[in-house]
Design a protein around this motif. Structure first.
Motif, PDB file in Angstrom:
ATOM      1  N   TRP A 144       0.825  -1.201   0.000  1.00  0.00           N
ATOM      2  CA  TRP A 144       0.000   0.000   0.000  1.00  0.00           C
ATOM      3  C   TRP A 144       0.861   1.254   0.000  1.00  0.00           C
ATOM      4  O   TRP A 144       0.515   2.250  -0.647  1.00  0.00           O
ATOM      5  N   ARG A 145       1.980   1.234   0.711  1.00  0.00           N
ATOM      6  CA  ARG A 145       2.898   2.380   0.713  1.00  0.00           C
ATOM      7  C   ARG A 145       3.416   2.653  -0.695  1.00  0.00           C
ATOM      8  O   ARG A 145       3.460   3.806  -1.139  1.00  0.00           O
ATOM      9  N   ILE A 146       3.819   1.591  -1.384  1.00  0.00           N
ATOM     10  CA  ILE A 146       4.328   1.752  -2.755  1.00  0.00           C
ATOM     11  C   ILE A 146       3.232   2.296  -3.662  1.00  0.00           C
ATOM     12  O   ILE A 146       3.455   3.220  -4.460  1.00  0.00           O
ATOM     13  N   LEU A 147       2.027   1.751  -3.527  1.00  0.00           N
ATOM     14  CA  LEU A 147       0.914   2.178  -4.375  1.00  0.00           C
ATOM     15  C   LEU A 147       0.559   3.636  -4.122  1.00  0.00           C
ATOM     16  O   LEU A 147       0.335   4.408  -5.063  1.00  0.00           O
ATOM     17  N   TYR A 148       0.518   4.031  -2.847  1.00  0.00           N
ATOM     18  CA  TYR A 148       0.199   5.417  -2.510  1.00  0.00           C
ATOM     19  C   TYR A 148       1.270   6.381  -3.009  1.00  0.00           C
ATOM     20  O   TYR A 148       0.960   7.505  -3.429  1.00  0.00           O
ATOM     21  N   PHE A 149       2.536   5.961  -2.954  1.00  0.00           N
ATOM     22  CA  PHE A 149       3.654   6.865  -3.227  1.00  0.00           C
ATOM     23  C   PHE A 149       3.955   7.002  -4.724  1.00  0.00           C
ATOM     24  O   PHE A 149       4.704   7.897  -5.108  1.00  0.00           O
ATOM     25  N   LEU A 150       3.387   6.153  -5.564  1.00  0.00           N
ATOM     26  CA  LEU A 150       3.681   6.191  -7.006  1.00  0.00           C
ATOM     27  C   LEU A 150       3.410   7.562  -7.636  1.00  0.00           C
ATOM     28  O   LEU A 150       4.216   8.034  -8.447  1.00  0.00           O
ATOM     29  N   PRO A 151       2.292   8.250  -7.332  1.00  0.00           N
ATOM     30  CA  PRO A 151       2.073   9.560  -7.960  1.00  0.00           C
ATOM     31  C   PRO A 151       3.159  10.579  -7.642  1.00  0.00           C
ATOM     32  O   PRO A 151       3.455  11.451  -8.467  1.00  0.00           O
ATOM     33  N   THR A 152       3.769  10.478  -6.459  1.00  0.00           N
ATOM     34  CA  THR A 152       4.780  11.455  -6.052  1.00  0.00           C
ATOM     35  C   THR A 152       6.060  11.317  -6.867  1.00  0.00           C
ATOM     36  O   THR A 152       6.718  12.321  -7.176  1.00  0.00           O
ATOM     37  N   VAL A 153       6.433  10.094  -7.221  1.00  0.00           N
ATOM     38  CA  VAL A 153       7.685   9.878  -7.959  1.00  0.00           C
ATOM     39  C   VAL A 153       7.494  10.018  -9.466  1.00  0.00           C
ATOM     40  O   VAL A 153       8.464   9.916 -10.217  1.00  0.00           O
ATOM     41  N   THR A 154       6.267  10.239  -9.898  1.00  0.00           N
ATOM     42  CA  THR A 154       5.992  10.432 -11.325  1.00  0.00           C
ATOM     43  C   THR A 154       6.224  11.891 -11.697  1.00  0.00           C
ATOM     44  O   THR A 154       5.921  12.805 -10.923  1.00  0.00           O
ATOM     45  N   SER A 155       6.759  12.116 -12.877  1.00  0.00           N
ATOM     46  CA  SER A 155       7.043  13.475 -13.341  1.00  0.00           C
ATOM     47  C   SER A 155       5.775  14.329 -13.350  1.00  0.00           C
ATOM     48  O   SER A 155       4.694  13.883 -13.753  1.00  0.00           O
ATOM     49  N   SER A 156       5.927  15.572 -12.882  1.00  0.00           N
ATOM     50  CA  SER A 156       4.787  16.482 -12.848  1.00  0.00           C
ATOM     51  C   SER A 156       4.227  16.740 -14.246  1.00  0.00           C
ATOM     52  O   SER A 156       3.006  16.817 -14.431  1.00  0.00           O
ATOM     53  N   ALA A 157       5.109  16.884 -15.228  1.00  0.00           N
ATOM     54  CA  ALA A 157       4.652  17.121 -16.606  1.00  0.00           C
ATOM     55  C   ALA A 157       3.876  15.926 -17.136  1.00  0.00           C
ATOM     56  O   ALA A 157       2.841  16.078 -17.806  1.00  0.00           O
ATOM     57  N   VAL A 158       4.361  14.730 -16.833  1.00  0.00           N
ATOM     58  CA  VAL A 158       3.674  13.508 -17.287  1.00  0.00           C
ATOM     59  C   VAL A 158       2.297  13.403 -16.643  1.00  0.00           C
ATOM     60  O   VAL A 158       1.305  13.085 -17.308  1.00  0.00           O
ATOM     61  N   LEU A 159       2.215  13.673 -15.336  1.00  0.00           N
ATOM     62  CA  LEU A 159       0.928  13.631 -14.653  1.00  0.00           C
ATOM     63  C   LEU A 159      -0.044  14.646 -15.255  1.00  0.00           C
ATOM     64  O   LEU A 159      -1.236  14.351 -15.420  1.00  0.00           O
ATOM     65  N   THR A 160       0.453  15.821 -15.572  1.00  0.00           N
ATOM     66  CA  THR A 160      -0.402  16.850 -16.161  1.00  0.00           C
ATOM     67  C   THR A 160      -0.951  16.405 -17.501  1.00  0.00           C
ATOM     68  O   THR A 160      -2.144  16.589 -17.788  1.00  0.00           O
ATOM     69  N   LEU A 161      -0.109  15.803 -18.337  1.00  0.00           N
ATOM     70  CA  LEU A 161      -0.569  15.319 -19.640  1.00  0.00           C
ATOM     71  C   LEU A 161      -1.594  14.195 -19.484  1.00  0.00           C
ATOM     72  O   LEU A 161      -2.570  14.121 -20.242  1.00  0.00           O
ATOM     73  N   ILE A 162      -1.385  13.324 -18.494  1.00  0.00           N
ATOM     74  CA  ILE A 162      -2.341  12.244 -18.243  1.00  0.00           C
ATOM     75  C   ILE A 162      -3.696  12.815 -17.838  1.00  0.00           C
ATOM     76  O   ILE A 162      -4.746  12.397 -18.344  1.00  0.00           O
ATOM     77  N   PHE A 163      -3.688  13.783 -16.929  1.00  0.00           N
ATOM     78  CA  PHE A 163      -4.951  14.367 -16.480  1.00  0.00           C
ATOM     79  C   PHE A 163      -5.599  15.204 -17.580  1.00  0.00           C
ATOM     80  O   PHE A 163      -6.833  15.304 -17.634  1.00  0.00           O
ATOM     81  N   MET A 164      -4.813  15.813 -18.449  1.00  0.00           N
ATOM     82  CA  MET A 164      -5.404  16.517 -19.597  1.00  0.00           C
ATOM     83  C   MET A 164      -6.142  15.541 -20.498  1.00  0.00           C
ATOM     84  O   MET A 164      -7.214  15.853 -21.023  1.00  0.00           O
ATOM     85  N   TRP A 165      -5.576  14.346 -20.666  1.00  0.00           N
ATOM     86  CA  TRP A 165      -6.255  13.319 -21.457  1.00  0.00           C
ATOM     87  C   TRP A 165      -7.534  12.860 -20.748  1.00  0.00           C
ATOM     88  O   TRP A 165      -8.563  12.642 -21.397  1.00  0.00           O
ATOM     89  N   ILE A 166      -7.481  12.754 -19.424  1.00  0.00           N
ATOM     90  CA  ILE A 166      -8.675  12.348 -18.673  1.00  0.00           C
ATOM     91  C   ILE A 166      -9.760  13.415 -18.774  1.00  0.00           C
ATOM     92  O   ILE A 166     -10.948  13.107 -18.960  1.00  0.00           O
ATOM     93  N   TYR A 167      -9.373  14.703 -18.677  1.00  0.00           N
ATOM     94  CA  TYR A 167     -10.341  15.802 -18.691  1.00  0.00           C
ATOM     95  C   TYR A 167     -10.803  16.185 -20.098  1.00  0.00           C
ATOM     96  O   TYR A 167     -11.744  16.967 -20.236  1.00  0.00           O
TER      97      TYR A 167
END
Length: 302
Positions: free
Chosen positions: A115-138
């Motif tokens: 659960w620690r690994i699963l929770y912490f995955l978003p933090t170690v992901t690049s901010s730019a990559v996360l933004t592009l993923i959420f842009m695709w979601i939105y």
């Protein structure tokens, strides 16, 4: 005679020790002076000048005219309002979520390492990559609207509506930053003596009472640290807003933040002096907010 000789040698030893101490801190002083003090002094210099960049760099002293311009600039207040709204919503939400996640993991659930690994995955992901993923979601044809259509609900233009565009960035940042603060809370929870909880149980306290009367008060200094770091980070929001709006702070300035406005002033309008003045406004807001937090959360106990 020996006493006189010892007293004569003592000042020499003190001088040698002082020189050795200054020698050891010299690298730190050089680094801090080069990368912290000098940039601040240069920013003060820029804020008092009009800077011409084209055809050679030229400085024209204009006093506090850049600061008086802040009061008249409508986009400054829009950006400040967006940033304050972002801070007021994101910081408390991510702090509460981080505490809940930490308490859950500290309660001894099965597979807590996974659960620690699963929770912490978003933090170690690049901010730019996360933004592009959420842009695709939105996106209008993205995952979120596909899900709404699947369950029979109306779809929405999440990126194009000024009323919800900033909320989308908030949701993404809460999801991605809360796990980082969760780790800090988790470390603090493991330092709380179990004897306090055992004594509370003997007095008839339930889990909620132990959480409110023991856990939360003992985590007060950690909460101050988490919220102070969160405020500083959220006030400096730039990359997500830039990617979401393609650098213009749209739609209709809904995602315009103070740091994005500084970027536009420097790299689009070539107004370095005015950008420095906006930066000092941001610094003043961050310092004031941090001091208020210190007053309420007792930061001196850290």
């Amino acid at each position: 005679m020996l006493e006189i000789q010892r007293r004569q040698r003592q000042p020499r030893l003190n001088i040698t020790e002082n020189l050795a101490g200054y020698l050891f801190i010299t690298p730190t002083i050089l680094v801090m002076g080069t990368f912290v003090v000098l940039p601040i002094l240069y920013a003060v210099f820029l804020s008092l000048h009009k800077v011409q960049l084209l055809g050679g760099i030229k400085y024209q002293f204009i006093g506090f005219r850049n600061f008086s311009r802040l009061v008249e600039d409508e986009r400054v207040w829009i950006a400040l309002g967006n940033t304050v709204q972002y801070v007021v919503i994101v910081v408390p939400t991510q702090t509460i979520l981080a505490l809940i996640l930490a308490v859950t993991l500290n309660s001894g659930i099965r597979g807590k390492n996974w659960w620690r690994i699963l929770y912490f995955l978003p933090t170690v992901t690049s901010s730019a990559v996360l933004t592009l993923i959420f842009m695709w979601i939105y996106n209008t044809d993205g995952l979120l609207n596909d899900f709404l259509a699947f369950v029979g609900l109306p779809t929405y233009n999440w990126l194009g509506d000024p009323a919800v565009a900033l909320k989308g960035i908030m949701l993404m940042n809460i999801w991605s930053t809360a796990p980082f603060y969760m780790v800090i809370y988790l470390a603090a929870l493991q330092d709380i003596p179990q004897t306090l909880y055992e004594a509370a149980e003997l007095d008839g306290a339930n889990k909620w009472q132990k959480f409110i009367r023991i856990t939360v008060p003992l985590l007060k200094p950690v909460t101050f640290f988490v919220m102070a770091v969160g405020v500083i980070g959220t006030f400096q929001l730039f990359d997500q807003s830039y990617i979401f709006s393609n650098g213009n702070g749209g739609p209709n300035n809904a995602t315009l933040t103070i740091v994005l406005l500084i970027y536009q002033a420097v790299f689009r309008n070539l107004q370095m002096g005015y950008a420095a003045a906006i930066a000092f406004l941001l610094a003043a807001v961050i310092i004031t907010t941090t001091l208020i937090q210190r007053r309420f959360f007792g930061g001196e106990k850290i």
